[in-house]
Design an enzyme around this catalytic site. Sequence first.
Site, PDB file in Angstrom:
ATOM      1  N   CYS A 131       0.846  -1.194   0.000  1.00  0.00           N
ATOM      2  CA  CYS A 131       0.000   0.000   0.000  1.00  0.00           C
ATOM      3  C   CYS A 131       0.880   1.243   0.000  1.00  0.00           C
ATOM      4  O   CYS A 131       1.678   1.441   0.912  1.00  0.00           O
ATOM      5  CB  CYS A 131      -0.930   0.053   1.207  1.00  0.00           C
ATOM      6  SG  CYS A 131      -1.961   1.532   1.164  1.00  0.00           S
ATOM      7  N   ASN A 193      -0.084  -3.919  -7.426  1.00  0.00           N
ATOM      8  CA  ASN A 193      -0.716  -2.823  -6.715  1.00  0.00           C
ATOM      9  C   ASN A 193      -0.495  -1.555  -7.545  1.00  0.00           C
ATOM     10  O   ASN A 193       0.027  -1.622  -8.653  1.00  0.00           O
ATOM     11  CB  ASN A 193      -0.102  -2.694  -5.308  1.00  0.00           C
ATOM     12  CG  ASN A 193      -1.081  -2.060  -4.326  1.00  0.00           C
ATOM     13  OD1 ASN A 193      -1.765  -1.086  -4.651  1.00  0.00           O
ATOM     14  ND2 ASN A 193      -1.153  -2.594  -3.125  1.00  0.00           N
ATOM     15  N   GLY A 218      -5.849   1.930 -13.216  1.00  0.00           N
ATOM     16  CA  GLY A 218      -6.614   2.133 -14.439  1.00  0.00           C
ATOM     17  C   GLY A 218      -5.840   1.703 -15.676  1.00  0.00           C
ATOM     18  O   GLY A 218      -4.679   1.268 -15.585  1.00  0.00           O
ATOM     19  N   THR A 267     -10.305  -0.303 -10.883  1.00  0.00           N
ATOM     20  CA  THR A 267     -10.821   1.007 -11.264  1.00  0.00           C
ATOM     21  C   THR A 267     -12.056   0.939 -12.155  1.00  0.00           C
ATOM     22  O   THR A 267     -12.932   1.799 -12.082  1.00  0.00           O
ATOM     23  CB  THR A 267      -9.700   1.791 -11.974  1.00  0.00           C
ATOM     24  OG1 THR A 267      -8.577   1.837 -11.097  1.00  0.00           O
ATOM     25  CG2 THR A 267     -10.112   3.205 -12.320  1.00  0.00           C
TER      26      THR A 267
END
Lengths: 305, 258
Positions: A131, A193, A218, A267
């Site tokens: 993350c 990620n 995306g 996305t």
Amino acid sequence: MSERLAVNLPGLTMKNPIMPASGCFGFGREFSELYDLSLLGAIAIKGTTGEQRFGNNTPRVAESPSGMLNSIGLQNPGAKSVRDNELPFLEQFDVPILANVSGSSPEEYVNVVKTLNDASNVGAFEVNISCPNVKTGGIQFGTDPEQAAMLTSLIKEATNKPVYVKLSPNVTDITAIAKAVERAGADGLSLINTLIGMRFDWRTKKPILANEKGGLSGPAIKPVALRMVYDVRQVTDLPIIGMGGIESAKDVIEFLIAGADAVAVGTANFTNPFACLEIIDELPTWLDQLNASQVSELQRRGVVL
Amino acid sequence: MKSVPLKVVRNQEIAEETYEMTLSGELVQEMNRPGTFLHIKIPGSHHVLRRPISIASVNQELGTCTLVYKCTGEGTRALTNVRPNDCLQVLGPLGGQGFPTEEPSTDQEVTLIGGGVGVPPIYFAARRLSERNIPFRVILGFQNEAAVFYEEAFKQLQATDVTIMTDDGSYGEKGTVIDAFLKHDQPSSYIYTCGPRGMLKAVKAAAHPDTRVYVSLEEHMGCGIGACFACVCKTEDETSYVKICTDGPVFQSNEVLL
């Protein structure tokens, strides 16, 4: 449901190779009002930490060409609430859950896994070592092969369920991390990620995101994701859940060709809330075009081009 | 809430960089609460995020809804190029809480305060109040004369008073909506307001303690349906958060930290 689409991964018996990606689908409640979640292959739920987290300041999202930046900051109600409120809600659906786990310390990751371990619908864990949006934890476990391996083995000791490690693209050599977590006992890999990025408001001369930097997702990142799935597939036989910019069944086919066994859609759920369903519906036509009777025939595991 | 195509009837500039767009389709039947919004897919493949735009009015007889948006970036710029008979993919109507226009009684007064592109949901609320014969006053703030819109539309709804404020004094009175608000010494039972966050904060601070203040919040949004946690706002006591898209976008001012 067509057997043609079925995919079996450790801990995840999937009707099809499509799951919404963690962080793009909450815990399923909102999307369950739009369609039957049992139609999905699996659901990767929102990253869960030991305690409740409120996340970063807003704005938390910013668009960029064919992509978006996000810096949500792991907002979630905490492991106990996920176990007591979210996972029971998901039990009404016939779909395996991939529980995404985050933390600031190895102890926190282990606590989350132990807290969620007994939920019968959790088929496997996805360890978020990547993350980019929290100050401590997360990404440092994903950029150093030794730390990644250490965390993986601690989590493997804490659960009897399969463990997928979600890899960061923000590294020089993603294959080194993949090999390290495989040696440490990972049962599968998720990649990629988001890529760390920034955007600025030309009027204020400040970053658009309150957190300044965020993760790019995306279609803009699809070629990067495909390259990394391909590279990692060359060095491991572990199951790979591929993700990064998937918005059509054709994209899914590309990821399978690159070396993925299943995929996650992120996305695209924002652009079109029915994206996962539409992709699942389109897949058989693509199998026909490729003269494949089943998805598994397209999984080109370990193929060298 | 549905995701369906709506047909564009009209899309024209009504003030500087401010466009009014009318859409038609069956989805309009579901649009009946002032403060709720539509999540619009920008035509073309480059835009992955929809744009949340408030509903400014609906005409159920014609089956149309009207939106007003400001061209502030590439997404809204692309929207300005949409032509009549084009279709837009629309998700909505979204929002769990709008302006409570059914609450005031005819012996109460509502003050409507709108800033810039925050005016449209206020106008939808004004139409509802007008239908119910609830007295209301209107204060609108704009940067300058070129940015002013809907003054006449509010007057036609028989507002008790419509005051226009501009930052540079080029139209109406020079000053902020707060300057205009403070000149009126009779507190309203309700305030409905939408505009920049600083303006909402000032309205909340200036309001009489007995006035119920409802604010409509704007934020960059992701999914628009409560799943992505992009558009959150802290609660006033800072112990929790609300999702603007599904818990709002309208909140009582003491619910949220402005």
